[in-house]
Scaffold this active site. Structure first.
Site, PDB file in Angstrom:
ATOM      1  N   GLU A   1      44.524 -17.341 -36.461  1.00  0.00           N
ATOM      2  CA  GLU A   1      44.191 -18.055 -37.693  1.00  0.00           C
ATOM      3  C   GLU A   1      45.181 -17.820 -38.827  1.00  0.00           C
ATOM      4  OE1 GLU A   1      40.131 -17.879 -39.062  1.00  0.00           O
ATOM      5  OE2 GLU A   1      39.399 -17.601 -37.033  1.00  0.00           O
TER       6      GLU A   1
ATOM      7  N   TYR B   1      36.581  -6.357 -37.374  1.00  0.00           N
ATOM      8  CA  TYR B   1      36.379  -7.660 -38.027  1.00  0.00           C
ATOM      9  C   TYR B   1      35.397  -7.553 -39.187  1.00  0.00           C
ATOM     10  CZ  TYR B   1      35.925 -12.708 -38.411  1.00  0.00           C
ATOM     11  OH  TYR B   1      35.940 -14.005 -38.866  1.00  0.00           O
TER      12      TYR B   1
ATOM     13  N   ASP C   1      39.106 -16.076 -34.751  1.00  0.00           N
ATOM     14  CA  ASP C   1      38.104 -15.023 -34.940  1.00  0.00           C
ATOM     15  C   ASP C   1      36.900 -15.207 -34.025  1.00  0.00           C
ATOM     16  OD1 ASP C   1      39.694 -13.856 -36.832  1.00  0.00           O
ATOM     17  OD2 ASP C   1      38.714 -14.825 -38.526  1.00  0.00           O
TER      18      ASP C   1
ATOM     19  N   ARG D   1      33.731  -9.885 -40.950  1.00  0.00           N
ATOM     20  CA  ARG D   1      32.611 -10.815 -41.125  1.00  0.00           C
ATOM     21  C   ARG D   1      31.621 -10.569 -39.995  1.00  0.00           C
ATOM     22  NH1 ARG D   1      36.935 -14.453 -42.457  1.00  0.00           N
ATOM     23  NH2 ARG D   1      37.004 -14.771 -44.702  1.00  0.00           N
TER      24      ARG D   1
ATOM     25  N   HIS E   1      28.719  -8.120 -31.630  1.00  0.00           N
ATOM     26  CA  HIS E   1      29.747  -7.682 -32.562  1.00  0.00           C
ATOM     27  C   HIS E   1      29.492  -6.239 -32.970  1.00  0.00           C
ATOM     28  CE1 HIS E   1      30.407 -12.124 -33.950  1.00  0.00           C
ATOM     29  NE2 HIS E   1      30.606 -11.943 -32.668  1.00  0.00           N
TER      30      HIS E   1
ATOM     31  N   GLU F   1      32.676 -19.632 -37.057  1.00  0.00           N
ATOM     32  CA  GLU F   1      33.768 -20.379 -37.678  1.00  0.00           C
ATOM     33  C   GLU F   1      35.020 -20.319 -36.803  1.00  0.00           C
ATOM     34  OE1 GLU F   1      33.791 -22.941 -40.762  1.00  0.00           O
ATOM     35  OE2 GLU F   1      32.231 -21.423 -40.550  1.00  0.00           O
TER      36      GLU F   1
ATOM     37  N   ASP G   1      33.688 -15.122 -34.693  1.00  0.00           N
ATOM     38  CA  ASP G   1      32.436 -15.639 -35.236  1.00  0.00           C
ATOM     39  C   ASP G   1      32.323 -17.149 -35.015  1.00  0.00           C
ATOM     40  OD1 ASP G   1      34.311 -16.590 -36.984  1.00  0.00           O
ATOM     41  OD2 ASP G   1      33.584 -15.487 -38.731  1.00  0.00           O
TER      42      ASP G   1
END
Length: 497
Positions: free
Chosen positions: A9, A288, A82, A290, A333, A86, A84
């Site tokens: 990203e 990570y 990532d 988030r 996670h 998103e 997640d």
């Protein structure tokens, strides 16, 4: 022609990952999302099961053209956005826009940027998770529907060019409702009485004991009358109660708890915390950032244990396996933690070092022993009054995790008398000499306005938004002047003899 093309990203992440992969890998960046719902004509076909209409963002056309060329020349394309929802959606959009074929496309995820994690991800690729993609699409479609329905109302009622969103609208409402509570609040005065007593010790030293009257007076006349009675009163220890107690450490950081604690302890705004955490993650210092999970990997727990023994000894270790109670949390996670627990500090900016230290301490403390306390409550009778003075305090018998870290609270500094006071040795029927007594005029407190940390906490309690949305939401409602950040002082008065 490249053997392998890895698409992440951000450029910073690409630079870090490229160090871990061999010469057969080229790592490049999509610079976040490459396409979004088209802005004209709503961007959603409501009649056709809310089918989204996507277009490549104008500022991403050059990047997309370059990615198409690179992916066409590569034998294998690795989508490494990532882990997640998103990130999953970004991987899916890349696959669709770049026309990637299943045979030469692999999806890899990792929650920390270390050589071990990257190489393990390459060994264990998976398919794009359609459920995560659909979850992100549904959320984005709801954002657009709410925004398009509410924004025209803002243009008419407030001013043009404003906009609303699914989460920011609720955040503003919470703030407005709190402000209405504050406006409607009727403050009432009362008098709080504090006495300072003299406690003689065997060696002749004098220790002062602070105690609060169990009753609060409504009027100035009542308070003055009590102060007058104190001039001729005899004060006697009626009871001394000691109870064992303990404190347990806070769970490892999630996105929201990191934002809250960085606000309280470091004075960082929510967006500032996420920006600094992003840099720490991309440089391979933390996992990570988030996440709504408080889970720690077995490796993290074991390395934390070794570090605690090295620094403080075996008696300070207490292994804990935390579970998340948040509905919809992604337990696969991990919580936010240092990638290498052995590193107490890192090289970086002052902000990065301070946030890293906070994360390191919180993670280490979560695997440490409870703090053992002895809580003491002393009741002091007044010869000419039925009310009593009460002193409370505690003695720390074993510091445990407090040796490393103590969680802050939103109302820190507003505690009642004696929560951390050491009570001197006392026994029932001991007489005490009073040094001073004062009645302080106080007012019942209206509900406090939200801090950024408190607003994040409230949104999380209500299940509104996701870890990735809190920072941009709070930044947006301030930038658009829906809310303003400011401080307001208060007043009080004191009577004493």
């Amino acid at each position: 022609m490249y053997e392998n093309l890895v698409i992440v990203e951000s450029p910073a992440k690409a630079k870090t990952i490229e160090k871990f992969l061999g010469k057969d890998f080229m790592v490049t960046s999509s610079m976040g999302h490459i396409r979004d719902l088209e802005k004209k004509d709503f961007g959603i076909d409501i009649e056709n099961k809310f089918q989204p209409k996507y277009i490549v963002s104008p500022d991403k056309k050059k990047i997309v053209a370059e990615l198409k060329k690179l992916s066409k020349d590569a034998k294998m394309v690795w989508l490494a956005s990532d882990e997640d929802r998103e990130g999953e959606a970004i991987a899916w959009h890349l696959k669709e826009v770049l026309n990637l074929k299943p045979g030469n496309t692999k999806r890899i995820v990792f929650h920390e940027i270390t050589k071990e994690a990257i190489l393990d991800a390459v060994k264990n690729p998976r398919d794009i998770d359609e459920n995560l993609v659909n979850a992100q699409q549904a959320r984005r479609i709801l954002d657009r529907i709410v925004g398009f329905e509410v924004s025209p109302v803002l243009w008419k009622k407030v001013k043009p060019s404003l906009s609303a969103g699914r989460v920011q609208s609720v955040a503003v409402r919470l703030i407005v409702e709190r402000e209405r509570e504050i406006i409607d609040f009727k403050s009432e005065a009362f008098y709080r009485v504090i006495g300072i007593f003299q406690v003689p010790e065997k060696d002749g030293n004098i220790i002062e004991l602070k105690a609060e009257l169990s009753k609060r007076y409504d009027t100035k006349d009542e308070a003055i009358a009590f102060l007058e009675r104190c001039k001729t009163a005899v004060f006697t220890i009626e009871d001394v109660v000691k109870k064992p107690g303990k404190r347990t450490p806070a769970k490892p950081f999630t996105t929201s708890t990191l934002q809250q604690e960085a606000s309280r302890k470091l004075g960082y705004s929510v967006s500032q915390t996420m920006s600094v955490a992003q840099r720490l993650y991309e440089n391979g210092f933390i996992t990570y950032m988030r996440t709504d999970s408080v889970n720690l990997s077995g490796l993290a727990i074991n390395t934390a244990k070794q570090k605690i023994i090295e620094l403080h000894g075996e008696e300070y270790v207490k292994i804990r396996h935390y579970k998340t109670n948040t509905k919809g949390a992604q337990e696969a996670h991990e919580a936010i933690r240092p990638t290498y627990m052995a590193n107490e500090t890192i090289k970086g900016t002052s902000q990065e070092q301070r946030l890293y230290e906070l994360i390191w301490k919180r993670t280490i403390a979560s695997q440490m022993a409870d703090a053992i306390l002895e809580k003491t409550t002393v009741s002091i009778s007044i010869s000419n009054d039925k009310e009593k003075f009460v002193a409370t305090g505690e003695v720390l018998l074993f510091d445990g995790f407090l040796k490393v870290y103590m969680e802050s609270t939103d109302d820190e500094g507003n505690g009642t008398n004696g929560s951390d006071v050491i009570i001197p040795p006392l026994k029932a029927k001991d007489k005490l000499e009073i040094l001073s007594v004062e009645a302080t005029k106080r007012f019942t407190q209206r509900p406090p306005r939200y801090t950024e940390a408190a607003l994040v906490k409230r949104l999380e309690e209500l299940g509104i938004g996701r870890p990735s949305t809190y920072a941009p939401t709070i930044t947006t409602i301030q930038n658009r002047n829906y809310v303003v950040k400011e401080d307001r002082p208060g007043l009080n008065a004191v009577l004493m003899f």
